[in-house]
Design a protein around this motif. Structure first.
Motif, PDB file in Angstrom:
ATOM      1  N   GLY A  72       0.768  -1.233   0.000  1.00  0.00           N
ATOM      2  CA  GLY A  72       0.000   0.000   0.000  1.00  0.00           C
ATOM      3  C   GLY A  72       0.795   1.278   0.000  1.00  0.00           C
ATOM      4  N   LEU A  73       2.053   1.223  -0.460  1.00  0.00           N
ATOM      5  CA  LEU A  73       2.830   2.454  -0.546  1.00  0.00           C
ATOM      6  C   LEU A  73       2.266   3.343  -1.654  1.00  0.00           C
ATOM      7  CD1 LEU A  73       4.884   0.651   1.093  1.00  0.00           C
ATOM      8  CD2 LEU A  73       6.659   2.045   0.032  1.00  0.00           C
ATOM      9  N   LYS A  74       2.381   4.632  -1.457  1.00  0.00           N
ATOM     10  CA  LYS A  74       1.907   5.577  -2.458  1.00  0.00           C
ATOM     11  C   LYS A  74       2.804   5.533  -3.683  1.00  0.00           C
ATOM     12  CE  LYS A  74       0.346   8.726   1.181  1.00  0.00           C
ATOM     13  NZ  LYS A  74       0.564  10.054   1.818  1.00  0.00           N
ATOM     14  N   ALA A  75       2.246   5.943  -4.826  1.00  0.00           N
ATOM     15  CA  ALA A  75       2.997   5.912  -6.084  1.00  0.00           C
ATOM     16  C   ALA A  75       4.267   6.744  -5.985  1.00  0.00           C
ATOM     17  CB  ALA A  75       2.119   6.413  -7.230  1.00  0.00           C
ATOM     18  N   GLU A  76       4.186   7.908  -5.349  1.00  0.00           N
ATOM     19  CA  GLU A  76       5.362   8.766  -5.261  1.00  0.00           C
ATOM     20  C   GLU A  76       6.429   8.162  -4.333  1.00  0.00           C
ATOM     21  OE1 GLU A  76       2.114  10.855  -2.726  1.00  0.00           O
ATOM     22  OE2 GLU A  76       2.256   9.654  -4.562  1.00  0.00           O
ATOM     23  N   GLU A  77       5.995   7.395  -3.343  1.00  0.00           N
ATOM     24  CA  GLU A  77       6.953   6.715  -2.474  1.00  0.00           C
ATOM     25  C   GLU A  77       7.701   5.631  -3.235  1.00  0.00           C
ATOM     26  OE1 GLU A  77       4.811   7.115   1.906  1.00  0.00           O
ATOM     27  OE2 GLU A  77       4.204   5.481   0.570  1.00  0.00           O
ATOM     28  N   ILE A  78       6.963   4.878  -4.037  1.00  0.00           N
ATOM     29  CA  ILE A  78       7.591   3.824  -4.845  1.00  0.00           C
ATOM     30  C   ILE A  78       8.539   4.425  -5.875  1.00  0.00           C
ATOM     31  CG2 ILE A  78       7.130   1.970  -6.509  1.00  0.00           C
ATOM     32  CD1 ILE A  78       4.513   1.433  -5.021  1.00  0.00           C
ATOM     33  N   GLU A  79       8.162   5.571  -6.438  1.00  0.00           N
ATOM     34  CA  GLU A  79       9.037   6.239  -7.396  1.00  0.00           C
ATOM     35  C   GLU A  79      10.343   6.667  -6.735  1.00  0.00           C
ATOM     36  OE1 GLU A  79       8.878   6.604 -10.668  1.00  0.00           O
ATOM     37  OE2 GLU A  79       7.079   5.345 -10.567  1.00  0.00           O
ATOM     38  N   THR A  80      10.260   7.166  -5.518  1.00  0.00           N
ATOM     39  CA  THR A  80      11.477   7.589  -4.805  1.00  0.00           C
ATOM     40  C   THR A  80      12.378   6.397  -4.519  1.00  0.00           C
ATOM     41  OG1 THR A  80      10.375   9.485  -3.776  1.00  0.00           O
ATOM     42  CG2 THR A  80      12.357   8.670  -2.706  1.00  0.00           C
ATOM     43  N   VAL A  81      11.801   5.305  -4.037  1.00  0.00           N
ATOM     44  CA  VAL A  81      12.595   4.105  -3.769  1.00  0.00           C
ATOM     45  C   VAL A  81      13.260   3.617  -5.050  1.00  0.00           C
ATOM     46  CG1 VAL A  81      12.509   1.673  -3.065  1.00  0.00           C
ATOM     47  CG2 VAL A  81      11.228   3.397  -1.769  1.00  0.00           C
ATOM     48  N   SER A  82      12.521   3.607  -6.137  1.00  0.00           N
ATOM     49  CA  SER A  82      13.060   3.152  -7.423  1.00  0.00           C
ATOM     50  C   SER A  82      14.229   4.023  -7.865  1.00  0.00           C
ATOM     51  CB  SER A  82      11.960   3.170  -8.488  1.00  0.00           C
ATOM     52  OG  SER A  82      10.896   2.313  -8.138  1.00  0.00           O
ATOM     53  N   ARG A  83      14.057   5.319  -7.732  1.00  0.00           N
ATOM     54  CA  ARG A  83      15.117   6.260  -8.133  1.00  0.00           C
ATOM     55  C   ARG A  83      16.372   6.050  -7.286  1.00  0.00           C
ATOM     56  NH1 ARG A  83      16.402  11.199  -6.134  1.00  0.00           N
ATOM     57  NH2 ARG A  83      14.466  11.422  -4.935  1.00  0.00           N
ATOM     58  N   LEU A  84      16.181   5.801  -6.015  1.00  0.00           N
ATOM     59  CA  LEU A  84      17.326   5.615  -5.125  1.00  0.00           C
ATOM     60  C   LEU A  84      18.048   4.296  -5.397  1.00  0.00           C
ATOM     61  CD1 LEU A  84      15.870   7.015  -1.779  1.00  0.00           C
ATOM     62  CD2 LEU A  84      17.460   8.116  -3.373  1.00  0.00           C
ATOM     63  N   ILE A  85      17.316   3.262  -5.774  1.00  0.00           N
ATOM     64  CA  ILE A  85      17.968   1.998  -6.164  1.00  0.00           C
ATOM     65  C   ILE A  85      18.877   2.242  -7.361  1.00  0.00           C
ATOM     66  CG2 ILE A  85      17.564  -0.279  -7.180  1.00  0.00           C
ATOM     67  CD1 ILE A  85      15.009  -0.440  -5.463  1.00  0.00           C
ATOM     68  N   LEU A  86      18.376   2.953  -8.352  1.00  0.00           N
ATOM     69  CA  LEU A  86      19.171   3.228  -9.553  1.00  0.00           C
ATOM     70  C   LEU A  86      20.386   4.101  -9.247  1.00  0.00           C
ATOM     71  CD1 LEU A  86      16.330   3.809 -12.184  1.00  0.00           C
ATOM     72  CD2 LEU A  86      17.763   1.780 -11.890  1.00  0.00           C
ATOM     73  N   ALA A  87      20.337   4.846  -8.149  1.00  0.00           N
ATOM     74  CA  ALA A  87      21.463   5.694  -7.771  1.00  0.00           C
ATOM     75  C   ALA A  87      22.652   4.885  -7.278  1.00  0.00           C
ATOM     76  CB  ALA A  87      21.036   6.693  -6.702  1.00  0.00           C
ATOM     77  N   THR A  88      22.459   3.570  -7.039  1.00  0.00           N
ATOM     78  CA  THR A  88      23.579   2.728  -6.615  1.00  0.00           C
ATOM     79  C   THR A  88      24.365   2.176  -7.803  1.00  0.00           C
ATOM     80  OG1 THR A  88      22.264   0.666  -6.523  1.00  0.00           O
ATOM     81  CG2 THR A  88      22.331   2.045  -4.527  1.00  0.00           C
ATOM     82  N   LYS A  89      23.909   2.430  -9.011  1.00  0.00           N
ATOM     83  CA  LYS A  89      24.634   1.948 -10.186  1.00  0.00           C
ATOM     84  C   LYS A  89      25.952   2.699 -10.318  1.00  0.00           C
ATOM     85  CE  LYS A  89      23.890   0.743 -15.044  1.00  0.00           C
ATOM     86  NZ  LYS A  89      23.944  -0.706 -14.805  1.00  0.00           N
ATOM     87  N   TRP A  90      27.032   1.954 -10.521  1.00  0.00           N
ATOM     88  CA  TRP A  90      28.352   2.567 -10.604  1.00  0.00           C
ATOM     89  C   TRP A  90      28.400   3.577 -11.753  1.00  0.00           C
ATOM     90  CZ3 TRP A  90      32.253   3.574  -7.724  1.00  0.00           C
ATOM     91  CH2 TRP A  90      33.482   3.956  -8.283  1.00  0.00           C
ATOM     92  N   GLY A  91      28.912   4.748 -11.464  1.00  0.00           N
ATOM     93  CA  GLY A  91      29.017   5.792 -12.473  1.00  0.00           C
ATOM     94  C   GLY A  91      27.866   6.778 -12.457  1.00  0.00           C
TER      95      GLY A  91
END
Length: 212
Positions: free
Chosen positions: A102-121
């Motif tokens: 039941g997370l809000k769409a904007e919360e899921i978007e933030t989590v997704s963006r932060l996961i991608l921020a761990t990509k090297w470079g």
């Protein structure tokens, strides 16, 4: 997002890593994930991140390597292909999982963006991205004994997936790589930079005087 939803979502990532991650992942395993979570917690507190954003940050830390669970064999080509897109796979897993809590769409978007921020470079665009990027590289800022142990575990992991890497080649590459590692937040630099420099010297000593 309340505490109960956060705990449930975090546990789902833990369960996935514990039951679906191949034993060949001797570095990218539960210990690494928990270390990143711990570093995120510490850096977020030092950088003054509010509770709501801390929870989103920690969920991203819990899920950031779950994409590696989609690698189902130790075949080298399978591993290389999976590793190249594992952050995107982790985003898919996080999206599917977090929506069930039941997370809000904007919360899921933030989590997704932060996961991608761990990509090297990746170049962080805000403080939350800086924190998770720093946390993912926090092993480089651990005391030399701890760092050398985790560095060896990473080498063993790569060899387990069929990459033929000689010790001498590894330490030469690591010597160059660690020089490119920089921390983005003032808190990470305070916590980790001293050890990062010590570890740079430790790796260089392996190059100069091989221990193999």
């Amino acid at each position: 997002m309340d505490s109960h939803k956060f705990q449930q979502a975090a546990q789902s990532a833990i369960d996935l890593l514990e039951h679906r991650m191949l034993p060949a992942f001797t570095y990218h395993n539960m210990d690494h994930t928990l270390a990143v979570v711990s570093a995120c917690t510490r850096l977020a507190e030092l950088e003054g991140i509010n509770e709501e954003n801390q929870r989103l940050l920690l969920l991203a830390a819990y899920f950031h390597d779950t994409g590696l669970t989609t690698i189902s064999s130790t075949d080298r080509d399978t591993y290389n292909a999976g590793r190249a897109v594992h952050e995107q796979k982790a985003v898919q897993i996080a999206r599917d999982t977090l929506s069930t809590f039941g997370l809000k769409a904007e919360e899921i978007e933030t989590v997704s963006r932060l996961i991608l921020a761990t990509k090297w470079g990746h170049i962080p665009i805000d403080l939350l991205e800086q924190i998770i990027a720093d946390a993912d590289m926090s092993s480089v800022g651990q005391p030399p004994n701890s760092f050398l142990q985790s560095n060896k575990a990473l080498l063993e992991e790569l060899r387990s997936f069929g990459l033929k890497i000689q010790d001498e080649e590894w330490y030469e590459n690591q010597s160059e790589w660690i020089k490119t590692c920089v921390y983005h937040t003032p808190s990470a630099r305070t916590l980790f930079d001293k050890n990062r420099l010590l570890n740079m010297m430790a790796i260089q000593s392996y190059v100069d005087t091989p221990h193999f």
